[in-house]
Design an enzyme around this catalytic site. Structure first.
Site, PDB file in Angstrom:
ATOM      1  CB  SER A 102      39.238  36.113  36.694  1.00 43.85           C
ATOM      2  OG  SER A 102      38.172  36.814  36.108  1.00 43.85           O
ATOM      3  CB  THR A 165      22.498  45.255  38.768  1.00 43.45           C
ATOM      4  OG1 THR A 165      22.575  44.446  39.948  1.00 43.45           O
ATOM      5  CG2 THR A 165      23.394  44.669  37.695  1.00 43.45           C
ATOM      6  CB  THR A 350      38.990  32.840  42.454  1.00 36.68           C
ATOM      7  OG1 THR A 350      38.602  34.220  42.438  1.00 36.68           O
ATOM      8  CG2 THR A 350      39.402  32.438  43.858  1.00 36.68           C
TER       9      THR A 350
END
Length: 408
Positions: A102, A165, A350
């Site tokens: 990313s 999720t 990050t």
């Protein structure tokens, strides 16, 4: 180490879902010899030894290897720890290439900000004005995509309001391995995300979503008439001489010297470890496909924060931040602001893939910078305790390198 910082490292490993080996060090000539001379050789050696020990701790969690570059008042230092390939003794090449995940987003955000400066895009433009084919909520602006406040579902998986999720495309375990060489189109990923309900009202809060940057890649294409990767190359890679950086598209290999990276997961009642170095990165695209080196990423973050890529007003806009979802962190437009220690704040990003984790951070004045990439080895991606331990060690490594002292 504070709980808030532990969450940063754990979040990197989950963002795509959502024995220690002695370090190999390579000294690089200091930029400022006068300042460097003020530090005794004993102090310098002790400092680097602490960083090397922290690298070894990362390897001891189950990582395969680490490559790292540190810039501080003594100059520049680069080193590696662990192995380039499991079950073989060779260490990772210090200047080797890796998938930086990313961190791609900071490159994309920089191009978007340049387009804002050229009057081709407005930060508060409705995205629907530029990309009407998706029927987006007209309240969603370019700024919201950059800052992850759009509320759009994350196509790599998201969390429902009840905390369960909501899966996206295959990202982990055997499902991912079975699809590791599949080609995805950015348009396909965006349309898939839009079949899911919005997470919240546009602008209500921050929630990281790869879909935002898929749309920004398409926005760059619409505004310039060329693919986003062409613009990144023309506007950033070539001007800065980032020869070790590339945007592979559907190419499965990593060009040049590189370490192997692995994904470990439970399958058939046992831990299975798969070499995931070669894979089709089209699932990541503008949200995370970049390949780079510690040297190139250090050059990039220094140039960005030093005003070489953006006008002062645009850089200031990019750095305006709001609280991020992770405690102890704030987010601007493609840049995170993270507290690594007392009076030690890092600006950068990050990156995480299924098999590698990368950090790229600099202090505001660029006097201290750290870039490192960890190739995963036998870390069980489904084990919360293993992820927590891994997260602690990489955050400690970042804090030591950037601040000089580990988090308490």
């Amino acid at each position: 180490m504070r709980t808030s910082m532990r969450r940063v490292g754990v979040a990197v490993m989950t963002a795509a879902l959502l024995t220690g080996v002695a370090g190999q060090a390579v000294a690089v000539s200091p930029e400022n010899r006068e300042d460097a001379a003020q530090d005794s050789a004993q102090a310098a050696g002790r400092d680097r030894a602490e960083v090397r020990r922290a690298m070894d701790e990362v390897v001891a969690t189950g990582a395969a290897g680490v490559v790292m570059r540190v810039h501080d008042r003594r100059g520049e230092w680069a080193g590696s720890a662990g192995v380039a390939e499991l079950h073989r003794p060779a260490k990772p090449v210090v200047d080797g290439r890796f998938r930086a995940g990313s961190i791609t987003k900071t490159f994309v955000a920089t191009v978007v900000m340049q387009l804002v400066g050229e009057g081709k895009v407005g930060l508060d433009d409705p995205v629907d004005r530029h990309l009407p084919r998706y029927g987006l909520d007209r309240r969603i602006t370019v700024r919201m995509l950059l800052q992850h406040t759009s509320g759009l579902f994350n196509y790599t998986g998201d969390v429902k309001p009840d905390g369960t999720t909501d899966p996206g495309i295959p990202m982990w375990g055997q499902d991912y391995v079975d699809n590791m060489f599949r080609t995805y189109r950015t348009d396909e990923l965006v349309r898939f995300a839009l079949t899911k309900p919005a997470r919240f009202e546009p602008g209500a809060r921050h929630s990281y979503s790869n879909t935002n940057y898929s749309l920004l890649g398409l926005l760059i294409e619409k505004a310039t008439g060329t693919d986003y990767d062409t613009q990144v190359e023309r506007r950033i890679l070539k001007p800065l001489g980032l020869h070790g950086t590339s945007l592979p598209g559907t190419r499965t290999g990593i060009p040049g010297p590189n370490a192997h990276s692995y994904m470990a997961y439970q399958h058939g009642g046992r831990l299975k470890t798969v070499d995931a170095t070669r894979m089709n990165p089209s699932w990541a695209g503008p949200a995370g496909e970049i390949i780079s080196t510690t040297r190139d990423l250090d050059t990039f973050v220094s140039a960005l924060l030093g005003g070489k890529l953006l006008r002062p007003d645009l850089l200031a806009e990019m750095r305006k931040s709001i609280p991020a979802a992770a405690e102890g962190s704030r987010i601007g437009l493609g840049l995170f602001q993270t507290d690594f220690g007392p009076n030690c704040t890092g600006h950068g990003h990050t990156g995480g893939t299924q098999s590698a984790t990368t950090y790229m951070y600099s202090t505001s004045d660029r006097s201290k910078r750290v870039v490192f990439s960890v190739t995963h080895g036998t870390i069980d991606s489904a084990d919360p305790a293993a992820r927590e331990k891994f997260g602690k060690t990489i955050d400690k490594l970042a804090a030591l390198a950037l601040c000089g002292t580990p988090q308490r």
